[in-house]
Design a protein around this motif. Structure first.
Motif, PDB file in Angstrom:
ATOM      1  N   TRP A   4       8.436  -3.093   2.966  1.00  0.00           N
ATOM      2  CA  TRP A   4       8.813  -2.683   1.608  1.00  0.00           C
ATOM      3  C   TRP A   4      10.332  -2.632   1.498  1.00  0.00           C
ATOM      4  N   GLN A   5      10.917  -3.710   1.001  1.00  0.00           N
ATOM      5  CA  GLN A   5      12.372  -3.816   0.840  1.00  0.00           C
ATOM      6  C   GLN A   5      12.747  -4.063  -0.615  1.00  0.00           C
ATOM      7  N   ASN A   6      11.928  -3.604  -1.544  1.00  0.00           N
ATOM      8  CA  ASN A   6      12.135  -3.907  -2.953  1.00  0.00           C
ATOM      9  C   ASN A   6      13.295  -3.114  -3.548  1.00  0.00           C
ATOM     10  N   VAL A   7      13.851  -3.642  -4.645  1.00  0.00           N
ATOM     11  CA  VAL A   7      15.009  -2.995  -5.260  1.00  0.00           C
ATOM     12  C   VAL A   7      14.621  -1.742  -6.036  1.00  0.00           C
ATOM     13  N   GLY A   8      13.365  -1.650  -6.462  1.00  0.00           N
ATOM     14  CA  GLY A   8      12.914  -0.481  -7.213  1.00  0.00           C
ATOM     15  C   GLY A   8      11.773   0.219  -6.519  1.00  0.00           C
ATOM     16  N   MET A   9      11.510   1.451  -6.912  1.00  0.00           N
ATOM     17  CA  MET A   9      10.436   2.271  -6.344  1.00  0.00           C
ATOM     18  C   MET A   9      10.516   2.329  -4.820  1.00  0.00           C
ATOM     19  N   ALA A  10      11.739   2.424  -4.302  1.00  0.00           N
ATOM     20  CA  ALA A  10      11.938   2.377  -2.858  1.00  0.00           C
ATOM     21  C   ALA A  10      11.196   3.495  -2.144  1.00  0.00           C
ATOM     22  N   ALA A  11      11.103   4.652  -2.767  1.00  0.00           N
ATOM     23  CA  ALA A  11      10.513   5.816  -2.103  1.00  0.00           C
ATOM     24  C   ALA A  11       9.002   5.748  -1.970  1.00  0.00           C
ATOM     25  N   THR A  12       8.348   4.757  -2.591  1.00  0.00           N
ATOM     26  CA  THR A  12       6.894   4.681  -2.469  1.00  0.00           C
ATOM     27  C   THR A  12       6.460   4.206  -1.088  1.00  0.00           C
ATOM     28  N   GLY A  13       7.362   3.590  -0.336  1.00  0.00           N
ATOM     29  CA  GLY A  13       7.008   3.122   1.000  1.00  0.00           C
ATOM     30  C   GLY A  13       5.773   2.237   1.009  1.00  0.00           C
ATOM     31  N   SER A  14       5.737   1.257   0.111  1.00  0.00           N
ATOM     32  CA  SER A  14       4.533   0.434  -0.065  1.00  0.00           C
ATOM     33  C   SER A  14       4.479  -0.682   0.972  1.00  0.00           C
ATOM     34  N   ASN A  15       4.238  -0.291   2.199  1.00  0.00           N
ATOM     35  CA  ASN A  15       4.255  -1.223   3.310  1.00  0.00           C
ATOM     36  C   ASN A  15       2.931  -1.983   3.454  1.00  0.00           C
ATOM     37  N   VAL A  40       0.865  -1.186   0.000  1.00  0.00           N
ATOM     38  CA  VAL A  40       0.000   0.000   0.000  1.00  0.00           C
ATOM     39  C   VAL A  40       0.899   1.233   0.000  1.00  0.00           C
ATOM     40  N   SER A  41       1.066   1.828  -1.167  1.00  0.00           N
ATOM     41  CA  SER A  41       2.015   2.932  -1.332  1.00  0.00           C
ATOM     42  C   SER A  41       1.626   4.140  -0.495  1.00  0.00           C
ATOM     43  N   ALA A  42       2.631   4.762   0.124  1.00  0.00           N
ATOM     44  CA  ALA A  42       2.495   6.003   0.901  1.00  0.00           C
ATOM     45  C   ALA A  42       1.645   5.837   2.155  1.00  0.00           C
ATOM     46  N   ILE A  43       1.461   4.619   2.620  1.00  0.00           N
ATOM     47  CA  ILE A  43       0.585   4.383   3.765  1.00  0.00           C
ATOM     48  C   ILE A  43       1.077   5.109   5.014  1.00  0.00           C
ATOM     49  N   ASP A  44       2.373   5.279   5.161  1.00  0.00           N
ATOM     50  CA  ASP A  44       2.898   5.924   6.369  1.00  0.00           C
ATOM     51  C   ASP A  44       2.505   7.397   6.465  1.00  0.00           C
ATOM     52  N   HIS A  45       2.058   7.978   5.354  1.00  0.00           N
ATOM     53  CA  HIS A  45       1.688   9.394   5.343  1.00  0.00           C
ATOM     54  C   HIS A  45       0.184   9.610   5.158  1.00  0.00           C
ATOM     55  N   ALA A  46      -0.580   8.538   5.080  1.00  0.00           N
ATOM     56  CA  ALA A  46      -1.990   8.640   4.688  1.00  0.00           C
ATOM     57  C   ALA A  46      -2.882   9.053   5.851  1.00  0.00           C
ATOM     58  N   ASP A  47      -3.932   9.801   5.504  1.00  0.00           N
ATOM     59  CA  ASP A  47      -4.994  10.127   6.456  1.00  0.00           C
ATOM     60  C   ASP A  47      -6.121   9.096   6.401  1.00  0.00           C
TER      61      ASP A  47
END
Length: 291
Positions: A87-98, A48-55
């Motif tokens: 989220w420990q993937n080699v690509g799209m690391a900044a999406t934080g898809s936890n 779930v991308s950007a979950i750490d910042h979601a409202d």
């Protein structure tokens, strides 16, 4: 997506203004038990991308209706979930898809919408044209980052190649034994082909965007063509960044060089389910070829 909810639901989401950050997980891997006034939601949703910042999170789950199982989306506030740093993937690391976990949370009926209605563009209480667009007509939102990354890769590669060309121009005599001669034409061809394919992918995504912007009345053929265009554009961009990564050479494949990051990101984007060329091709072909 949230605007497809009943009015009471989307008004709650935007009660404090228009800047609420929403994220979504559309695969119905959770369960929702019908109860008076709504559902009790439980489940674990990965990626779930950007979950750490979601409202708010829009989480899909299976529930029961009089007609049988039904996938629905449920809007839950930040306090309703916990996350796992997965989220420990080699690509799209900044999406934080936890990973998101919800345990037996009551979701009122006004904060739920049928996934079929969302995908078909049937909003419960909005007449806005942008809420009457089939979800598969908006696949460019997944493909557009790949376009930007490919442009970034080309710009980085061009800077790297320019320095090598200038160095070669100032060098006299044959190359050392066993080393290939420097061929300027190979750089010219790589640049030209990559730039052209990036432009072609951009034109495909522009057409897909124009289809989505046409609003209500988008038919199945146009929807499938837009999906096809996005998947094909992404496939083109994967070819571009792979070529640039090879062409940048060993010295350019350092982790300090952004070409390798663009290469990882674009290949990761292309793995998204919405951009699988085989699925898009099959769906598009069914609108053209009769069985």
């Amino acid at each position: 997506m949230a605007a497809h909810l009943p009015a009471e639901g989307y008004r709650e989401i935007w009660a404090d203004g228009p800047d609420a950050l929403l994220v979504a997980a559309l695969s119905p891997v959770g369960t929702a038990e019908p109860v008076p006034g709504g559902h009790r939601l439980s489940g674990t949703w990965p990626f779930v991308s950007a979950i750490d910042h979601a409202d708010w999170g829009l989480l899909a789950a299976m529930t029961r209706t009089g007609d049988g199982p039904e996938p629905r989306l449920f809007a839950v506030p930040r306090a309703a979930w916990r996350t796992v740093d997965s989220w420990q993937n080699v690509g799209m690391a900044a999406t934080g898809s936890n990973t998101v976990i919800v345990e037996d949370v009551l979701v009122p009926a006004a904060r739920s919408v049928s996934r079929a209605d969302l995908f078909a563009g049937r909003a419960a209480a909005s007449a806005a044209a942008c809420h009457a667009v089939p979800m598969q007509s908006t696949t460019m939102m997944f493909a557009s980052p790949a376009l930007g990354a490919a442009k970034g890769a080309l710009a980085s590669w061009t800077g790297h190649a320019t320095s090598k060309i200038r160095a070669a121009a100032g060098r006299s005599g044959p190359p050392p034994a066993g080393m290939p001669a420097f061929h300027r034409i190979s750089y010219d061809m790589l640049l030209t082909r990559s730039a052209t394919e990036i432009d072609a992918a951009g034109l495909l995504l522009e057409r897909a965007s124009a289809t989505a912007d046409s609003g209500p009345g988008i038919g199945v053929p146009d929807t499938m063509r837009a999906w096809r265009d996005c998947a094909m554009a992404t496939d083109l961009l994967v070819g571009v960044v792979n070529r640039l990564f090879r062409g940048v050479g060993t010295s350019g494949q350092s982790t300090a060089n952004p070409v390798q990051r663009f290469w990882r990101d674009v290949n990761s984007v292309a793995g998204h389910q919405a951009l699988q060329l085989e699925s898009a091709a099959a769906a598009y072909a069914r609108t053209v070829i009769e069985d």
